[in-house]
Write a protein that holds these residues in place. Structure first.
Motif, short mmCIF file in Angstrom:
data_model
loop_
_atom_site.label_atom_id
_atom_site.label_comp_id
_atom_site.label_asym_id
_atom_site.label_seq_id
_atom_site.Cartn_x
_atom_site.Cartn_y
_atom_site.Cartn_z
N THR A 92 0.82 -1.21 0.00
CA THR A 92 0.00 0.00 0.00
C THR A 92 0.86 1.26 0.00
OG1 THR A 92 -0.14 -0.19 2.42
CG2 THR A 92 -1.98 -1.06 1.13
N THR A 93 2.07 1.17 0.54
CA THR A 93 2.98 2.32 0.50
C THR A 93 3.34 2.66 -0.95
OG1 THR A 93 3.92 1.76 2.66
CG2 THR A 93 5.21 3.22 1.24
N MET B 173 5.70 9.84 5.57
CA MET B 173 5.27 10.59 6.76
C MET B 173 4.19 9.83 7.53
SD MET B 173 3.47 14.35 6.76
CE MET B 173 2.02 13.73 5.88
N VAL B 174 3.31 9.14 6.80
CA VAL B 174 2.21 8.41 7.43
C VAL B 174 2.58 6.95 7.70
CG1 VAL B 174 -0.17 7.61 7.09
CG2 VAL B 174 0.49 9.92 6.41
N GLN B 175 3.29 6.33 6.78
CA GLN B 175 3.56 4.90 6.87
C GLN B 175 4.72 4.55 7.80
OE1 GLN B 175 0.83 3.73 5.70
NE2 GLN B 175 1.46 2.52 3.94
N ILE C 239 -0.15 11.71 17.30
CA ILE C 239 0.50 12.36 16.16
C ILE C 239 0.09 11.71 14.85
CG2 ILE C 239 2.55 10.91 16.38
CD1 ILE C 239 2.39 14.60 15.21
N GLN C 240 -0.19 10.40 14.89
CA GLN C 240 -0.58 9.70 13.67
C GLN C 240 -1.93 10.20 13.16
OE1 GLN C 240 1.26 7.79 11.95
NE2 GLN C 240 -0.11 6.72 10.54
N SER C 241 -2.87 10.46 14.05
CA SER C 241 -4.19 10.94 13.63
C SER C 241 -4.07 12.29 12.92
CB SER C 241 -5.13 11.05 14.83
OG SER C 241 -4.64 12.01 15.75
N LYS C 242 -3.20 13.17 13.42
CA LYS C 242 -3.01 14.47 12.77
C LYS C 242 -2.33 14.32 11.40
CE LYS C 242 -2.63 16.86 17.22
NZ LYS C 242 -1.75 17.70 18.09
N LEU C 243 -1.34 13.45 11.34
CA LEU C 243 -0.65 13.23 10.07
C LEU C 243 -1.57 12.61 9.03
CD1 LEU C 243 2.82 11.91 11.33
CD2 LEU C 243 2.30 14.17 10.37
N VAL C 244 -2.42 11.70 9.47
CA VAL C 244 -3.36 11.07 8.53
C VAL C 244 -4.33 12.09 7.96
CG1 VAL C 244 -5.29 9.44 8.39
CG2 VAL C 244 -3.17 8.75 9.48
#
Length: 362
Positions: free
Chosen positions: A103-104, A162-164, A201-206
């Motif tokens: 998926t990346t 940044m997300v993965q 931090i992941q929720s903001k980046l997503v």
């Protein structure tokens, strides 16, 4: 582990049928894109910056087709003989590896194609709006298209990373059966998740990543609007000059416009799902829906990439002629036999005698 609720009963059956449909379409789409790529890579086609950008788009589409096939075809490359496994939330290590890294790459290629189409429309819009500006006209140089492709791939790779980067593959020795009961697994299975310390931090980046995904589709209507205006102005100029024929530059502008429109709805479902996933991180039902929607939206890149060949055939005279010549060469490789008359003079009557000679032309 329990970050999503169980999908409804119809989801698994619909998802299974969807896998069949999308994989069959991918075979046709991959073949069409191979033909499309062979036409775009002809020397005289590569000298045009628009077609160079389309080579980049087609290359991303081919990689997207391969990755989508690997991720969404469990009945061909995975062992799905155990019915109970269809209810598991965990995966085999191979499936987990594909889900994380496949998926990346899929995100990089899909986003890359969308951004390349966006820049193609932007460069075309600027060149027709400012035809006498030397700086703007540099954007139409073929070498600038190469730098654009490289820049887009670097940008999409960084934003995807940044997300993965915080997602990991974690082993599990338990799961839920089809009756939603917790069971112990006979062998270790795996799940792809984000550790709890990175969840905030992941929720903001997503959410940010979702906006970046949807951004090309949000800008596309604006560029399409300006391209339509420019086509109307060009039509009026031809009428004022007494010309009835359509300018080839208008055909190129229409080609770019239709390719841009084809990308309009491509990123909206996927991008909005990431935005919703980030803003509603603690709302489990909403997050579940946001994950289900982009799964079925994966059919959009397959249909979109397959349409570019037909758009170019309809809109570009140069593309049609190149396709015809390529087809003639493919047919001519089999060779054919023709008759050639050879003239030989005789000594007795000084006359000329014609004798047929068989010559194989390859």
């Amino acid at each position: 582990m329990v970050s999503y609720i169980a999908p409804p009963d119809w989801y698994n059956e619909a998802y299974f049928i969807f896998n069949y449909v999308i994989c069959v379409l991918q075979f046709f789409g991959f073949g069409i894109n191979l033909i499309h790529f062979s036409i775009l890579t002809r020397p005289h086609m590569r000298s045009n910056s628009i077609y160079r950008l389309m080579i980049g788009i087609c290359s991303c589409d081919l990689l997207t087709q391969v990755n989508t096939f690997l991720i969404f075809s469990p009945f061909w490359i995975r062992d799905s003989s155990i019915k109970e496994e269809q209810c598991y939330m965990t995966l085999t290590y191979f499936d987990a590896f594909l889900h994380l890294h496949g998926t990346t790459v899929l995100d990089i290629t899909q986003r890359g194609a969308s951004w390349m189409a966006l820049f193609m429309a932007l460069y075309r819009t600027l060149s027709v709006m400012f035809p006498l500006n030397p700086r703007i006209q540099k954007l139409s140089k073929p070498v600038f298209a190469v730098w654009t492709i490289l820049g887009v791939l670097v940008f999409t790779s960084l934003t995807t990373w940044m997300v993965q980067a915080r997602r990991i593959i974690k082993p599990y020795d338990w799961d839920y059966d089809c009756d939603k009961n917790e069971i112990h697994l006979n062998e270790t299975r795996y799940g792809v998740l984000v550790p709890n310390e990175f969840s905030a931090i992941q929720s903001k980046l997503v959410s940010t990543y979702g906006f970046i995904k949807a951004l090309p589709s949000l800008i596309d209507p604006i560029l399409t609007f300006f391209l339509i205006l420019e086509l109307r102005r060009a039509s009026k100029r031809r009428k004022n000059c007494g010309k009835c024929s359509e300018d080839r530059t208008d055909n190129t502008t229409k080609l770019v416009m239709f390719v841009t429109i084809s990308f309009f709805l491509l990123e909206v479902p996927n991008g909005l799902s990431h935005v919703v996933n980030g803003f509603f991180y603690d709302n489990v039902p909403v997050r579940t829906i946001s994950v289900m929607v982009p799964v079925f939206a994966e059919i959009l890149p397959v249909v979109n990439s397959s349409s570019h060949f037909f758009i170019c055939i309809l809109m570009s005279t140069q593309y049609r002629e190149t396709a015809k010549n390529l087809f003639r060469r493919a047919v001519g490789r089999h060779g054919k036999i023709t008759f050639v008359e050879e003239c030989n003079s005789t000594k007795t009557h000084n006359s000329v005698k014609k004798e047929p000679v068989f010559v194989k032309v390859t």
